[in-house]
Write a protein that holds these residues in place. Structure first.
Motif, PDB file in Angstrom:
ATOM      1  N   LEU A 138      23.820  18.060   2.763  1.00  0.00           N
ATOM      2  CA  LEU A 138      23.173  18.618   3.954  1.00  0.00           C
ATOM      3  C   LEU A 138      24.066  18.460   5.179  1.00  0.00           C
ATOM      4  N   ALA A 139      24.401  19.566   5.781  1.00  0.00           N
ATOM      5  CA  ALA A 139      25.266  19.545   6.962  1.00  0.00           C
ATOM      6  C   ALA A 139      24.581  18.803   8.103  1.00  0.00           C
ATOM      7  N   PRO A 140      25.368  18.094   8.926  1.00  0.00           N
ATOM      8  CA  PRO A 140      24.778  17.328  10.040  1.00  0.00           C
ATOM      9  C   PRO A 140      23.971  18.191  11.006  1.00  0.00           C
ATOM     10  N   GLY A 141      24.363  19.467  11.151  1.00  0.00           N
ATOM     11  CA  GLY A 141      23.678  20.337  12.106  1.00  0.00           C
ATOM     12  C   GLY A 141      22.445  21.018  11.567  1.00  0.00           C
ATOM     13  N   LEU A 142      22.042  20.661  10.347  1.00  0.00           N
ATOM     14  CA  LEU A 142      20.906  21.340   9.730  1.00  0.00           C
ATOM     15  C   LEU A 142      19.612  21.111  10.501  1.00  0.00           C
ATOM     16  N   GLY A 143      19.482  19.960  11.114  1.00  0.00           N
ATOM     17  CA  GLY A 143      18.274  19.671  11.883  1.00  0.00           C
ATOM     18  C   GLY A 143      18.084  20.641  13.042  1.00  0.00           C
ATOM     19  N   LYS A 144      19.189  21.025  13.679  1.00  0.00           N
ATOM     20  CA  LYS A 144      19.092  21.984  14.790  1.00  0.00           C
ATOM     21  C   LYS A 144      18.625  23.344  14.294  1.00  0.00           C
ATOM     22  N   ILE A 145      19.030  23.709  13.080  1.00  0.00           N
ATOM     23  CA  ILE A 145      18.558  24.976  12.511  1.00  0.00           C
ATOM     24  C   ILE A 145      17.072  24.887  12.205  1.00  0.00           C
ATOM     25  N   ALA A 146      16.626  23.729  11.736  1.00  0.00           N
ATOM     26  CA  ALA A 146      15.194  23.535  11.487  1.00  0.00           C
ATOM     27  C   ALA A 146      14.405  23.669  12.785  1.00  0.00           C
ATOM     28  N   SER A 147      14.942  23.100  13.864  1.00  0.00           N
ATOM     29  CA  SER A 147      14.280  23.225  15.173  1.00  0.00           C
ATOM     30  C   SER A 147      14.242  24.669  15.630  1.00  0.00           C
ATOM     31  N   ASP A 167       0.836  -1.199   0.000  1.00  0.00           N
ATOM     32  CA  ASP A 167       0.000   0.000   0.000  1.00  0.00           C
ATOM     33  C   ASP A 167       0.873   1.252   0.000  1.00  0.00           C
ATOM     34  N   PHE A 168       2.076   1.127   0.490  1.00  0.00           N
ATOM     35  CA  PHE A 168       3.013   2.255   0.523  1.00  0.00           C
ATOM     36  C   PHE A 168       4.425   1.686   0.391  1.00  0.00           C
ATOM     37  N   TYR A 169       5.350   2.557   0.009  1.00  0.00           N
ATOM     38  CA  TYR A 169       6.746   2.154  -0.126  1.00  0.00           C
ATOM     39  C   TYR A 169       7.587   2.869   0.928  1.00  0.00           C
ATOM     40  N   THR A 170       8.656   2.232   1.326  1.00  0.00           N
ATOM     41  CA  THR A 170       9.577   2.858   2.269  1.00  0.00           C
ATOM     42  C   THR A 170      10.676   3.559   1.476  1.00  0.00           C
ATOM     43  N   PRO A 171      10.737   4.868   1.516  1.00  0.00           N
ATOM     44  CA  PRO A 171      11.742   5.572   0.719  1.00  0.00           C
ATOM     45  C   PRO A 171      13.118   5.500   1.376  1.00  0.00           C
ATOM     46  N   SER A 172      14.138   5.831   0.592  1.00  0.00           N
ATOM     47  CA  SER A 172      15.447   6.082   1.189  1.00  0.00           C
ATOM     48  C   SER A 172      15.360   7.426   1.903  1.00  0.00           C
ATOM     49  N   ILE A 173      15.852   7.499   3.117  1.00  0.00           N
ATOM     50  CA  ILE A 173      15.622   8.678   3.954  1.00  0.00           C
ATOM     51  C   ILE A 173      16.938   9.329   4.346  1.00  0.00           C
ATOM     52  N   VAL A 174      16.980  10.647   4.172  1.00  0.00           N
ATOM     53  CA  VAL A 174      18.058  11.457   4.727  1.00  0.00           C
ATOM     54  C   VAL A 174      17.482  12.119   5.971  1.00  0.00           C
ATOM     55  N   GLU A 175      18.058  11.824   7.112  1.00  0.00           N
ATOM     56  CA  GLU A 175      17.482  12.279   8.385  1.00  0.00           C
ATOM     57  C   GLU A 175      18.343  13.342   9.038  1.00  0.00           C
ATOM     58  N   ARG A 176      17.748  14.512   9.188  1.00  0.00           N
ATOM     59  CA  ARG A 176      18.338  15.613   9.953  1.00  0.00           C
ATOM     60  C   ARG A 176      17.220  16.142  10.854  1.00  0.00           C
ATOM     61  N   ALA A 177      16.746  15.292  11.748  1.00  0.00           N
ATOM     62  CA  ALA A 177      15.537  15.565  12.521  1.00  0.00           C
ATOM     63  C   ALA A 177      15.554  16.984  13.092  1.00  0.00           C
ATOM     64  N   PRO A 178      14.433  17.719  12.926  1.00  0.00           N
ATOM     65  CA  PRO A 178      13.138  17.284  12.375  1.00  0.00           C
ATOM     66  C   PRO A 178      13.047  17.323  10.853  1.00  0.00           C
ATOM     67  N   LEU A 179      14.148  17.657  10.193  1.00  0.00           N
ATOM     68  CA  LEU A 179      14.141  17.672   8.729  1.00  0.00           C
ATOM     69  C   LEU A 179      14.379  16.267   8.197  1.00  0.00           C
ATOM     70  N   THR A 180      13.535  15.832   7.277  1.00  0.00           N
ATOM     71  CA  THR A 180      13.752  14.553   6.603  1.00  0.00           C
ATOM     72  C   THR A 180      13.584  14.751   5.101  1.00  0.00           C
TER      73      THR A 180
END
Length: 468
Positions: free
Chosen positions: A150-159, A113-126
Motif C-alpha cells: 500500500l502506497a503511503p499516499g493511499l490515505g489521501k486518495i481515500a479522503s 474481550d477484544f484483541y488488538t490487531p496488527s494495523i496498517v495505517e493509511r488514515a482514513p484507511l486502516t
C-alpha cells in the motif's frame, strides 16, 4: 454438509469509534507504551495510569498519571487496556467487567474481550490483521507484507473518495456505474500523481464528470483459475475478480477461488461435468456477450489456463464478432501443476526437448501414432481428460510403437490439497484400469518422468495386479 469441515471465527472484526472518548491504559512499561503509540494515532483522549511510569511516552499526546489507580479513572472510558500485573491491574479488570467496558489484558487472550490487531495505517484507511491472540508474530509478518503493497499516499486518495461521495451519488444513480467510478478513482496512476501534487480534487471531479456521462462499456475477462489452489492464482486474476460484476465459472473451479470475487458479484455456474453439460458452448458464448452488452464486466473463470483445452478460442471468436472488449489472464495449467508438485522436469537436457499437451478423449489412430513417435523421440506427453480410458490409450500407444517400458506418472487433482499420484510404465497402465481417485487427471508419459519425485506415488504395477 457432509464431509466438509468449516472454520469459524471466534471474534467478529469491527472498527470501534473512539472519537471524543476516553481510553484508559493501566501500566507504565513497554507494553503500555506500545498500546499508547497505537491509540495516539486516533482522536481518542488517552490516559495512562501506573504507580511507576518507566517507559518514555514523550512525543505522544497522552495524559500520564504516576499514582495508584482509582475506580473513578474508568468513568466514561470507552476501552480499557491492562498492561501490568498487581493490585491496580486486578482493580481495573474488575471495574471494567462490572461496568461492561470492553477490556484487553495484554498477552492474556483468555481475559480479553477484544484483541488488538496488527494495523496498517493509511488514515482514513486502516487494515487490521488479527489471529485472535494465537499468533501475533504471524500477524506482524502479514502486516509487513501489506505495508509494502500500500502506497503511503493511499490515505489521501481515500479522503478524496469520501469528499466526492455526495456529488457522485447525486450524478451517478446506477450503483454498478458508481462503483466503477470509485474503482477508477482509487486505482488510477494519474489520480495518485494529482493527489501527490495537491491537485487531487480537480482530477477527481474531472474523472467523475467522465463517468457521469453514461453507462460504461462492458468487457469480458477470460481468467485462468489454475489447478484449484487459491494461492496459485495470479495477482491480476485476483484483482479482476474483485472488479467483476458477474463471474461465469466452470464446474471444476473450487469454491475457495470463487470466494475471491466481490461478495455482491453475480455468480453463474455453466459447469461441464463428465456426461452432463448444464450449458452448451453456444449458450455460454451468447451469455457472456449479452452480459457485456449490458455494460457488465464479466469474469469468465476457467480451470487451469483458458488457452489450454479450455475452448477459449470459440468464446474469443464470439466476442470479436460482437465487438466486445476482452482480456485474457493466464493460469497454471494442470500439467504444469502436476510437474511442479512431483518435481518432474517435463523438458530435460539430453532427455526431453519438448512437451505436448493434448486431450486423450477422441484421439484417432493418426494422433496416437504421432504421439507415439514424439514419445520415442524423447518428448513428454501430457494427456488430459483420459482417466477412464487410460488403459485403452496406453494399449493403443504401445500398438503404435511406443515402448512398454516408457515411464508414466499420473496426477489426480493436481495442484490441490489431497492430490493423488500414480507411477509406473506404459505397459503397467495398459494392463488394466487403475483404481484412481475422484477428480480430473493428467497423464505424463516420457523418459523425463523418471527424473521426477514419485516416491510416494501408488505403483501402477500394483493396480494391475489388483485388477488381474
Amino acid at each position: 454438509m457432509v464431509g466438509v469441515r468449516m472454520s469459524y471465527l471466534n471474534t467478529f472484526p469491527v472498527s470501534y469509534k473512539v472519537r471524543g472518548k476516553r481510553v484508559l491504559i493501566v501500566g507504565g512499561g513497554a507494553e503500555a507504551l506500545n498500546k499508547a503509540r497505537l491509540l495516539a494515532k486516533t482522536t481518542a483522549a488517552v490516559m495512562v495510569v501506573s504507580r511507576r511510569i518507566e517507559a518514555d511516552f514523550s512525543g505522544l499526546e497522552v495524559s500520564l498519571a504516576e499514582r495508584p489507580l482509582h475506580g473513578g479513572d474508568l468513568d466514561g472510558a470507552a476501552l480499557v487496556f491492562v498492561a501490568e500485573t498487581g493490585a491496580d491491574a486486578e482493580l481495573a479488570k474488575a471495574e471494567a467487567r462490572r461496568r461492561g467496558i470492553p477490556l484487553n489484558v495484554v498477552d492474556v487472550p483468555a481475559e480479553c474481550d477484544f484483541y488488538t490487531p496488527s494495523i496498517v495505517e493509511r488514515a482514513p484507511l486502516t487494515v487490521a490483521i488479527s489471529t485472535e491472540g494465537d499468533a501475533p508474530v504471524l500477524a506482524r509478518l502479514v502486516r509487513a507484507r501489506i505495508e509494502a503493497m500500500l502506497a503511503p499516499g493511499l490515505g489521501k486518495i481515500a479522503s478524496l473518495a469520501g469528499g466526492l461521495r455526495q456529488t457522485a451519488e447525486s450524478l451517478i444513480h446506477d450503483g454498478a456505474q458508481r462503483r466503477r467510478f470509485y474503482e477508477a478513482l482509487v486505482t488510477s496512476p494519474s489520480i495518485a500523481d494529482a493527489v501527490a501534487r495537491g491537485e487531487g480534487l480537480a482530477a477527481g471531479e474531472k474523472l467523475l464528470a467522465h463517468h457521469a456521462g453514461g453507462q460504461g462499456e462492458g468487457a469480458v475477462w477470460l481468467i485462468g483459475a489454475g489447478p484449484g489452489a487459491e494461492d496459485l492464482l495470479t495477482l491480476r486474476a485476483q484483482r479482476l475478480l474483485q472488479e467483476a460484476d458477474v463471474i461465469v465459472h466452470d464446474q471444476l473451479v473450487p469454491a475457495g477461488v470463487l470466494e475471491m470475487g466481490r461478495r455482491d458479484a453475480e455468480r453463474i455456474d455453466v459447469g461441464k461435468a463428465k456426461g452432463h453439460h448444464s450449458f452448451s458452448q453456444a449458450q455460454i458464448n451468447t451469455l457472456i456477450v449479452r452480459l457485456a452488452r449490458q455494460g457488465k464486466r464479466v469474469a469468465r473463470l476457467k480451470a487451469g489456463d483458458p488457452m489450454v483445452l479450455g475452448r477459449a478460442g470459440e468464446e474469443i471468436a464470439a466476442l470479436r464478432r460482437a465487438g466486445v472488449d476482452y482480456q485474457i489472464v493466464p493460469g497454471v495449467s494442470a500439467a504444469l501443476a502436476a510437474a511442479a508438485e512431483t518435481a518432474t522436469p517435463v523438458t530435460l537436457r539430453k532427455v526431453s526437448s519438448g512437451l505436448v499437451l493434448a486431450t486423450a478423449h477422441g484421439a484417432d489412430n493418426g494422433e496416437l501414432a504421432h504421439w507415439a513417435a514424439l514419445a520415442q523421440a524423447g518428448l513428454t506427453l501430457a494427456l488430459y481428460m483420459g482417466k477412464s480410458i487410460a488403459a485403452e490409450v496406453a494399449t493403443r500407444l504401445i500398438g503404435q510403437g511406443a515402448p512398454a517400458g516408457l515411464p508414466v506418472g499420473i496426477a489426480v487433482n493436481a495442484g490441490r490439497v489431497g492430490a493423488s499420484h500414480y507411477a509406473g510404465t506404459l505397459g503397467a497402465l495398459a494392463g488394466g484400469a487403475a483404481d484412481f481417485a475422484d477428480g480430473p487427471a493428467v497423464i505424463l508419459i516420457g523418459e523425463a518422468v523418471a527424473a521426477g519425485d514419485w516416491a510416494e506415488a501408488r505403483p501402477l504395477a500394483a493396480e494391475r495386479a489388483k485388477v488381474a
